[in-house]
Design an enzyme around this catalytic site. Structure first.
Site, PDB file in Angstrom:
ATOM      1  N   GLY A 186      -2.987   9.396  -3.141  1.00  0.00           N
ATOM      2  CA  GLY A 186      -4.287   9.912  -3.597  1.00  0.00           C
ATOM      3  C   GLY A 186      -4.251  11.296  -4.211  1.00  0.00           C
ATOM      4  O   GLY A 186      -5.170  11.688  -4.917  1.00  0.00           O
ATOM      5  N   CYS A 242     -11.025   2.898  -0.075  1.00  0.00           N
ATOM      6  CA  CYS A 242      -9.623   3.140   0.270  1.00  0.00           C
ATOM      7  C   CYS A 242      -9.328   2.219   1.434  1.00  0.00           C
ATOM      8  O   CYS A 242     -10.147   2.082   2.352  1.00  0.00           O
ATOM      9  CB  CYS A 242      -9.455   4.602   0.685  1.00  0.00           C
ATOM     10  SG  CYS A 242      -7.877   4.951   1.499  1.00  0.00           S
ATOM     11  N   THR A 243      -8.163   1.573   1.380  1.00  0.00           N
ATOM     12  CA  THR A 243      -7.900   0.525   2.367  1.00  0.00           C
ATOM     13  C   THR A 243      -7.609   1.078   3.763  1.00  0.00           C
ATOM     14  O   THR A 243      -7.527   0.315   4.723  1.00  0.00           O
ATOM     15  CB  THR A 243      -6.740  -0.373   1.887  1.00  0.00           C
ATOM     16  OG1 THR A 243      -5.612   0.451   1.562  1.00  0.00           O
ATOM     17  CG2 THR A 243      -7.159  -1.162   0.663  1.00  0.00           C
ATOM     18  N   ASP A 273       0.869  -1.182   0.000  1.00  0.00           N
ATOM     19  CA  ASP A 273       0.000   0.000   0.000  1.00  0.00           C
ATOM     20  C   ASP A 273       0.903   1.228   0.000  1.00  0.00           C
ATOM     21  O   ASP A 273       2.105   1.130   0.251  1.00  0.00           O
ATOM     22  CB  ASP A 273      -0.876  -0.006   1.273  1.00  0.00           C
ATOM     23  CG  ASP A 273      -1.784   1.205   1.371  1.00  0.00           C
ATOM     24  OD1 ASP A 273      -2.292   1.658   0.320  1.00  0.00           O
ATOM     25  OD2 ASP A 273      -1.987   1.719   2.486  1.00  0.00           O
TER      26      ASP A 273
END
Ligand code: DGL
Length: 275
Positions: free
Chosen positions: A49, A190-191, A16
């Protein structure tokens, strides 16, 4: 990129932009408890992002080189933003199965909705990509989809403010339109966001299905490992988890202990720019 290790006892690579992907790792650990996992968080370059598509693809390519060095047998892009922007661009460069979190999340949401109104929250880049909408409409053109970027959520999570009045205030502001539009299913695209699920649930109300994209991703991964015959064979050996980050590994350990509910004695810092 050359052939990566397909040995069934090789680890699964999970990455990530930062620490949010640990929510996906948590689901993989639950679903595939015997599998070895390598986690990488690009903490020096988070957030993705707010970056451009080209930059995100470049970052992901570097991470894939790192994963190749670690001889992983499969890769999970545990980042909504990287899945939306880079997955299709890099898929042909790796020789092991690679999957992202967007498609599994979309499938779970389309199966869960009763009133056909689905909300999507994610980073600015994920929402701008329009991928969630187009995949949902590909499944069912009648679905009504409302998307909202929640740029403050990632820093709030990374700061550990998972249950805090600042987070509640931000959630109320971001989610008000989704509530008004009466969505019955909300994709946490979104994780990082599953760590705010308590606050999101409080604001959205009990009746709304919250889709944790990691849960469905872990199921898809399990299926792929089975289909390819690469599930771990030595099941009597306990799973080994290794953690890497591009900055502040001690923060990854601290954060990971809360997110994964386990001790993380060490994480290594790597210079991802060199890959
Ligand atoms: N966990 C990432 C995602 O799922 C966070 C995005 C970011 O780095 O901005 O999109």
């Amino acid at each position: 990129m050359t052939e990566m290790n397909r040995h069934s006892d090789a680890p699964i690579g999970v990455f990530d932009s930062g620490l949010g992907g640990l929510t996906v790792m948590r689901e993989i650990m639950r679903t595939l408890p015997e599998e070895n996992i390598i986690y990488f968080g690009d903490t020096a370059r988070v957030p993705y992002g707010s970056k451009s598509r080209d930059t995100i693809i470049h970052y992901v390519e570097q991470i894939l080189h790192f994963m190749q060095e670690k001889e992983v047998k499969a890769i999970v892009v545990a980042c909504g933003t990287a899945s939306a922007y880079a997955l299709e661009a890099v898929r042909h460069k790796v020789k092991v199965p690679i999957l992202g979190v967007v498609r599994p999340g979309v499938r779970a949401a389309s199966a869960a909705t009763k009133n056909g109104r689905i909300g999507v929250i994610g980073t600015e880049a994920s929402v701008k990509s329009g991928l969630y909408e187009s995949l949902l409409h590909g499944i069912n053109p009648e679905l009504s989809v409302v998307s909202r970027a929640c740029p403050l959520f990632v820093p709030l999570v990374e700061e550990g403010l998972w249950h805090d009045e600042i987070t509640t205030l931000a959630a109320k502001r971001y989610l008000s339109e989704l509530k008004e539009k009466d969505v019955d299913t909300l994709i946490m695209g979104c994780t990082h966001y599953p760590l705010l699920a308590g606050t999101i649930r409080e604001v959205m109300g009990e009746g709304v299905n919250l889709v944790n994209i990691g849960v469905e991703t872990a199921q898809v991964l399990k299926r792929i490992l089975n289909e390819q015959g690469i599930t771990k064979k030595t099941t009597d050996a306990p799973a080994v988890y290794r953690f890497y980050s591009s900055d502040a590994p001690e923060k990854l350990c601290r954060f990971g202990e809360s997110a994964l509910q386990m001790e993380i004695p060490e994480a290594a810092r790597i210079s991802i720019e060199e890959y």
